[in-house]
Write a protein that holds these residues in place. Sequence first.
Motif, PDB file in Angstrom:
ATOM      1  N   LYS A   1      -9.814  -0.426  -2.853  1.00 22.06           N
ATOM      2  CA  LYS A   1     -10.440  -1.660  -3.337  1.00 22.06           C
ATOM      3  C   LYS A   1     -11.718  -1.967  -2.561  1.00 22.06           C
ATOM      4  CE  LYS A   1      -6.373  -3.974  -5.273  1.00 22.06           C
ATOM      5  NZ  LYS A   1      -5.435  -5.122  -5.150  1.00 22.06           N
ATOM      6  N   LEU A   2     -11.707  -1.695  -1.258  1.00 27.14           N
ATOM      7  CA  LEU A   2     -12.912  -1.898  -0.458  1.00 27.14           C
ATOM      8  C   LEU A   2     -14.021  -0.948  -0.900  1.00 27.14           C
ATOM      9  CD1 LEU A   2     -11.090  -2.352   2.926  1.00 27.14           C
ATOM     10  CD2 LEU A   2     -12.620  -4.056   1.914  1.00 27.14           C
ATOM     11  N   TRP A   3     -13.669   0.271  -1.188  1.00 27.48           N
ATOM     12  CA  TRP A   3     -14.663   1.217  -1.700  1.00 27.48           C
ATOM     13  C   TRP A   3     -15.205   0.752  -3.048  1.00 27.48           C
ATOM     14  CZ3 TRP A   3     -16.026   6.710  -0.853  1.00 27.48           C
ATOM     15  CH2 TRP A   3     -15.849   7.097   0.476  1.00 27.48           C
TER      16      TRP A   3
ATOM     17  N   GLY B   1     -14.321  -6.280   9.607  1.00 28.81           N
ATOM     18  CA  GLY B   1     -13.074  -6.943   9.253  1.00 28.81           C
ATOM     19  C   GLY B   1     -12.339  -6.290   8.108  1.00 28.81           C
ATOM     20  N   GLY B   2     -12.974  -5.309   7.443  1.00 29.55           N
ATOM     21  CA  GLY B   2     -12.380  -4.738   6.245  1.00 29.55           C
ATOM     22  C   GLY B   2     -12.290  -3.231   6.258  1.00 29.55           C
ATOM     23  N   ILE B   3     -13.354  -2.572   5.844  1.00 29.81           N
ATOM     24  CA  ILE B   3     -13.262  -1.128   5.621  1.00 29.81           C
ATOM     25  C   ILE B   3     -12.976  -0.357   6.906  1.00 29.81           C
ATOM     26  CG2 ILE B   3     -15.699  -0.494   5.912  1.00 29.81           C
ATOM     27  CD1 ILE B   3     -15.366   1.152   3.273  1.00 29.81           C
ATOM     28  N   GLY B   4     -13.363  -0.927   8.067  1.00 31.35           N
ATOM     29  CA  GLY B   4     -13.048  -0.261   9.330  1.00 31.35           C
ATOM     30  C   GLY B   4     -11.573  -0.323   9.675  1.00 31.35           C
ATOM     31  N   PRO B   5     -11.023  -1.517   9.883  1.00 33.05           N
ATOM     32  CA  PRO B   5      -9.600  -1.584  10.249  1.00 33.05           C
ATOM     33  C   PRO B   5      -8.659  -1.098   9.158  1.00 33.05           C
ATOM     34  CG  PRO B   5     -10.537  -3.795   9.958  1.00 33.05           C
ATOM     35  CD  PRO B   5     -11.680  -2.832   9.980  1.00 33.05           C
ATOM     36  N   ILE B   6      -8.988  -1.358   7.911  1.00 37.83           N
ATOM     37  CA  ILE B   6      -8.123  -0.857   6.836  1.00 37.83           C
ATOM     38  C   ILE B   6      -8.209   0.662   6.760  1.00 37.83           C
ATOM     39  CG2 ILE B   6      -7.654  -0.892   4.366  1.00 37.83           C
ATOM     40  CD1 ILE B   6      -6.860  -3.429   5.947  1.00 37.83           C
TER      41      ILE B   6
END
Length: 238
Positions: free
Chosen positions: A144-146, A106-111
Amino acid sequence: MIDLFFATSPNVYKVSIALEEMELPHRLVPVDLSQGQHHDPAKLGGGVTGKVPVIVDHSPADGQGPYTVVESGAILQYLGEKTGRFLPSTMRQRSDVMQWLFWQVGGIGPIGGQTWHFRMFAPKIAPHFDNSYAMSRYDTMFAKLWRTMDDRLADRAYLCGDYSIADMATFPWVAYLEPQDGIDAYPNVRRWRDAIAARPAVRAAYAKGEAIDTGYERNEKGVSLFPWEGLMQHVIAT
């Protein structure tokens, strides 16, 4: 035997890694995205979502004939439950793994995917359009996800302590695309990335994938990219 419908995508490599780590007999079935094959269930093992990865398990646990699974996170959970590996059975540990698996899908993949799109595709699709806001937004969100991941790894080797399907899901995106400020700004992620990259099963997954001659362009790391011309012609046509 498990068929993995394959294209050189971080989302597909998640599953390829899991199949290697879990020592499950499998074969890669190439899917030509530039020809729109991913939109034809007959060429995708019955998958109807129009996306890879898709697997067909010819020996499912219920013994009721081949079973098709779509969506990378669901596939990883399915394989973890099938083998009893890399997905803990205790409540808290299992929940931790599922939380970070969902964080990835839901996060680092699609973003990450949108970040890559606006860096690589947007200037070609609309060269006279101002994409600076979108590019800035996705670059910021990706960084930010990183940062969240780097903080998580400050006191543990892997996302949930032990190596799990959550790490398998996240690694291909970290290996494929870095934030604008570079990986050195995230030392814990770098240590984690390098440790996973050295795993024999991970190396085998990428070697088998890259051995498939897709004819696609490769990036500076030698990793196959999606075909620009053919893919964009199909997208515009549909």
